[in-house]
Design a protein around this motif. Sequence first.
Motif, PDB file in Angstrom:
ATOM      1  N   LEU A 159       7.884 -42.417 -48.350  1.00 35.11           N
ATOM      2  CA  LEU A 159       8.440 -42.391 -49.519  1.00 35.11           C
ATOM      3  C   LEU A 159       8.034 -40.922 -50.065  1.00 35.11           C
ATOM      4  CD1 LEU A 159       7.965 -45.649 -51.115  1.00 35.11           C
ATOM      5  CD2 LEU A 159      10.163 -44.577 -50.377  1.00 35.11           C
ATOM      6  N   GLY A 160       7.277 -40.081 -49.409  1.00 34.58           N
ATOM      7  CA  GLY A 160       6.942 -38.647 -49.863  1.00 34.58           C
ATOM      8  C   GLY A 160       5.709 -38.690 -50.874  1.00 34.58           C
ATOM      9  N   TYR A 161       4.719 -39.654 -50.761  1.00 31.94           N
ATOM     10  CA  TYR A 161       3.478 -39.663 -51.725  1.00 31.94           C
ATOM     11  C   TYR A 161       2.495 -38.775 -50.761  1.00 31.94           C
ATOM     12  CZ  TYR A 161       5.441 -42.833 -55.105  1.00 31.94           C
ATOM     13  OH  TYR A 161       6.186 -43.515 -55.941  1.00 31.94           O
ATOM     14  N   HIS A 162       1.583 -38.097 -51.631  1.00 32.21           N
ATOM     15  CA  HIS A 162       0.195 -37.642 -51.042  1.00 32.21           C
ATOM     16  C   HIS A 162      -0.548 -38.625 -51.118  1.00 32.21           C
ATOM     17  CE1 HIS A 162      -2.557 -34.428 -49.846  1.00 32.21           C
ATOM     18  NE2 HIS A 162      -3.403 -35.292 -50.309  1.00 32.21           N
ATOM     19  N   VAL A 163      -0.782 -39.103 -49.929  1.00 36.65           N
ATOM     20  CA  VAL A 163      -1.761 -40.434 -49.621  1.00 36.65           C
ATOM     21  C   VAL A 163      -3.271 -40.266 -49.299  1.00 36.65           C
ATOM     22  CG1 VAL A 163      -1.924 -42.758 -48.642  1.00 36.65           C
ATOM     23  CG2 VAL A 163       0.214 -41.931 -48.899  1.00 36.65           C
ATOM     24  N   VAL A 164      -4.024 -40.597 -50.162  1.00 36.90           N
ATOM     25  CA  VAL A 164      -5.532 -40.601 -50.047  1.00 36.90           C
ATOM     26  C   VAL A 164      -6.061 -41.948 -49.407  1.00 36.90           C
ATOM     27  CG1 VAL A 164      -7.662 -39.737 -50.595  1.00 36.90           C
ATOM     28  CG2 VAL A 164      -5.779 -38.572 -51.345  1.00 36.90           C
ATOM     29  N   ALA A 165      -6.667 -41.885 -48.392  1.00 37.88           N
ATOM     30  CA  ALA A 165      -7.152 -43.475 -47.802  1.00 37.88           C
ATOM     31  C   ALA A 165      -8.809 -43.522 -48.014  1.00 37.88           C
ATOM     32  CB  ALA A 165      -6.822 -43.395 -46.463  1.00 37.88           C
ATOM     33  N   SER A 166      -8.921 -44.565 -48.559  1.00 34.88           N
ATOM     34  CA  SER A 166     -10.516 -44.952 -48.744  1.00 34.88           C
ATOM     35  C   SER A 166     -10.760 -45.854 -47.708  1.00 34.88           C
ATOM     36  CB  SER A 166     -10.881 -45.485 -49.983  1.00 34.88           C
ATOM     37  OG  SER A 166     -12.070 -45.893 -50.212  1.00 34.88           O
ATOM     38  N   THR A 167     -11.868 -45.798 -46.806  1.00 32.55           N
ATOM     39  CA  THR A 167     -12.194 -46.913 -45.926  1.00 32.55           C
ATOM     40  C   THR A 167     -13.735 -46.776 -45.645  1.00 32.55           C
ATOM     41  OG1 THR A 167     -11.827 -47.655 -43.600  1.00 32.55           O
ATOM     42  CG2 THR A 167     -11.696 -45.074 -44.054  1.00 32.55           C
ATOM     43  N   ARG A 271      13.589 -53.641 -49.355  1.00 31.19           N
ATOM     44  CA  ARG A 271      12.825 -52.245 -49.403  1.00 31.19           C
ATOM     45  C   ARG A 271      12.035 -52.282 -48.155  1.00 31.19           C
ATOM     46  NH1 ARG A 271      11.593 -49.597 -53.846  1.00 31.19           N
ATOM     47  NH2 ARG A 271      10.535 -48.119 -52.455  1.00 31.19           N
ATOM     48  N   LEU A 272      11.363 -53.197 -47.491  1.00 35.26           N
ATOM     49  CA  LEU A 272      10.571 -52.974 -46.537  1.00 35.26           C
ATOM     50  C   LEU A 272      11.355 -52.553 -44.976  1.00 35.26           C
ATOM     51  CD1 LEU A 272       8.101 -56.103 -46.763  1.00 35.26           C
ATOM     52  CD2 LEU A 272       7.479 -53.841 -46.371  1.00 35.26           C
ATOM     53  N   ALA A 273      12.680 -53.459 -45.136  1.00 35.00           N
ATOM     54  CA  ALA A 273      13.580 -53.097 -44.077  1.00 35.00           C
ATOM     55  C   ALA A 273      14.087 -51.700 -44.132  1.00 35.00           C
ATOM     56  CB  ALA A 273      14.947 -54.238 -44.208  1.00 35.00           C
ATOM     57  N   HIS A 274      14.045 -50.968 -45.304  1.00 33.59           N
ATOM     58  CA  HIS A 274      14.502 -49.830 -45.414  1.00 33.59           C
ATOM     59  C   HIS A 274      13.533 -48.705 -45.259  1.00 33.59           C
ATOM     60  CE1 HIS A 274      16.104 -46.110 -47.697  1.00 33.59           C
ATOM     61  NE2 HIS A 274      17.428 -46.527 -47.186  1.00 33.59           N
ATOM     62  N   ASP A 275      12.407 -49.274 -45.947  1.00 34.21           N
ATOM     63  CA  ASP A 275      11.327 -47.789 -46.016  1.00 34.21           C
ATOM     64  C   ASP A 275      10.116 -47.958 -45.110  1.00 34.21           C
ATOM     65  OD1 ASP A 275      12.464 -46.950 -48.268  1.00 34.21           O
ATOM     66  OD2 ASP A 275      11.595 -48.117 -49.711  1.00 34.21           O
ATOM     67  N   LEU A 276       9.986 -49.045 -44.292  1.00 36.52           N
ATOM     68  CA  LEU A 276       8.979 -49.265 -43.189  1.00 36.52           C
ATOM     69  C   LEU A 276       9.240 -48.901 -42.139  1.00 36.52           C
ATOM     70  CD1 LEU A 276       6.026 -49.956 -42.838  1.00 36.52           C
ATOM     71  CD2 LEU A 276       6.976 -52.360 -42.514  1.00 36.52           C
ATOM     72  N   ASP A 277       8.470 -47.612 -41.430  1.00 36.55           N
ATOM     73  CA  ASP A 277       8.719 -47.025 -40.098  1.00 36.55           C
ATOM     74  C   ASP A 277       8.184 -48.202 -39.160  1.00 36.55           C
ATOM     75  OD1 ASP A 277       8.321 -45.752 -37.654  1.00 36.55           O
ATOM     76  OD2 ASP A 277       8.090 -43.969 -38.628  1.00 36.55           O
ATOM     77  N   ARG A 278       9.167 -48.713 -38.246  1.00 38.54           N
ATOM     78  CA  ARG A 278       8.912 -49.850 -37.514  1.00 38.54           C
ATOM     79  C   ARG A 278       7.833 -49.443 -36.278  1.00 38.54           C
ATOM     80  NH1 ARG A 278      14.171 -52.001 -35.117  1.00 38.54           N
ATOM     81  NH2 ARG A 278      13.066 -53.401 -34.250  1.00 38.54           N
ATOM     82  N   GLU A 279       8.221 -47.919 -35.885  1.00 41.80           N
ATOM     83  CA  GLU A 279       7.065 -47.544 -34.959  1.00 41.80           C
ATOM     84  C   GLU A 279       5.746 -47.339 -35.292  1.00 41.80           C
ATOM     85  OE1 GLU A 279       8.116 -43.753 -33.269  1.00 41.80           O
ATOM     86  OE2 GLU A 279      10.176 -44.481 -32.674  1.00 41.80           O
TER      87      GLU A 279
END
Length: 315
Positions: A159-167, A271-279
Motif C-alpha cells: 500500500l506504499g507505507y514505509h514499514v519498520v519491523a520490530s523482532t 481487501r486481502l484479495a486485492h492488496d495481499l501479494d500471493r507470492e
Amino acid sequence: MQKAELTELGLDDLMEGDVTVAVSHSTVNYKDGLAISGRAPIARRFPMIPGIDLAGIVERSSCPHFKAGDQVLINGFGLGETHYGGFSQVARVRSEWLVAIPPVFSAAEAMAIGTAGYTAMLCVMALENARITPDSGPVLVSGAAGGVGSVAIALLARLGYHVVASTGRLQEESYLKTLGAAEVLSRTEFLGEPRSLAKERWAGAIDSVGSRTLANVLASIKYGGAVAACGLAGGMDLPTSVAPFILRGVSLLGIESVHMPMAKRLQAWARLAHDLDREKLAGMTRTIGLKNVFQAAEEVLSGQVRGRLVVDMSL
C-alpha cells in the motif's frame, strides 16, 4: 488434567449446525497453541476439537446462501473454544459464520492468511480509518516475524507505507525485508522501563505483543498518530500513562476479530484479495499435517514459527 490427542469421531458426534463442511485445511495460531498445551483456558467445554480457523468445501447445507461444492472458510466465532474447531476432517457449523473464499485464493491460501492475516487486514483498515496514510510517516510493526506481523508488513508495503519491523529474531532480517520492511529493529529497543513520552518516531503502529512493548510504542508515536493493538504475546498488562493520549492525541485502536460483524469480515477479505501479494504469502507459509499440530503448538508458543503454518488434512 487436560490432555490433547488424535481420536476418531463419527458424524453423529458433531455439534449442531445447518452446514456440513469437508475440511481441507486449517492453521495453527497462538490461541491454538494455548488450547492444545492447556496453558490458558481457551477451550470452554470438554471434549473440544481445537482450531480457530477452517477452510473446505460444503458437503450439505440447509441454508439457501450456501450449497454443496461452495468453498468456504471460518475465522473465530468460538470455533475451537465453544464449538468444535478446524482440526477435523469434517465440521458441522452455523451458516452465519461462513465466508465464501474469494476466488483468487485456494483453501490452502485462505488458511495461510487465516485469523492472523485477517486480523492484520483489520489493523491496516483501522489505521486507514484513523487517517494514517503513507505520507504520514513510518509505521512500526511489532512481533514482525509472526503471523500477524508478516502479513501486516506485506500489506502495508504494497500500500506504499514505509514499514519498520520490530523482532526478537534479527536472523530473520532478510525475510522481513523480502516481505517489504524498509528497516528492521531489535525488540530490545521496546523492552525497557516505559516512559510516559519519548521521541516521536512513528506515525502509526500495528502491535501484537502488548505489555511493555506496546507501552514503549505508544510513547514514541507522533502527534495525532494511532496504534492498532491486536495481541498479547508479551503480556496483558499495559504499563503506561495517559500522556500519549492527552498530550499528543494518540489513538489506541483495539482490534477484536473473533466476533467481528460479517460486513466488516467481508470487507477485510475483499481487501486481502486485492492488496495481499500471493507470492509473498507463499514465502511466509509452511505446510504440515494434522499429526504435527502438537509440536507446532509448542513452536508457536515459544516464538519459533516464522510467518504462517497451514494444516493440510490430507497429509
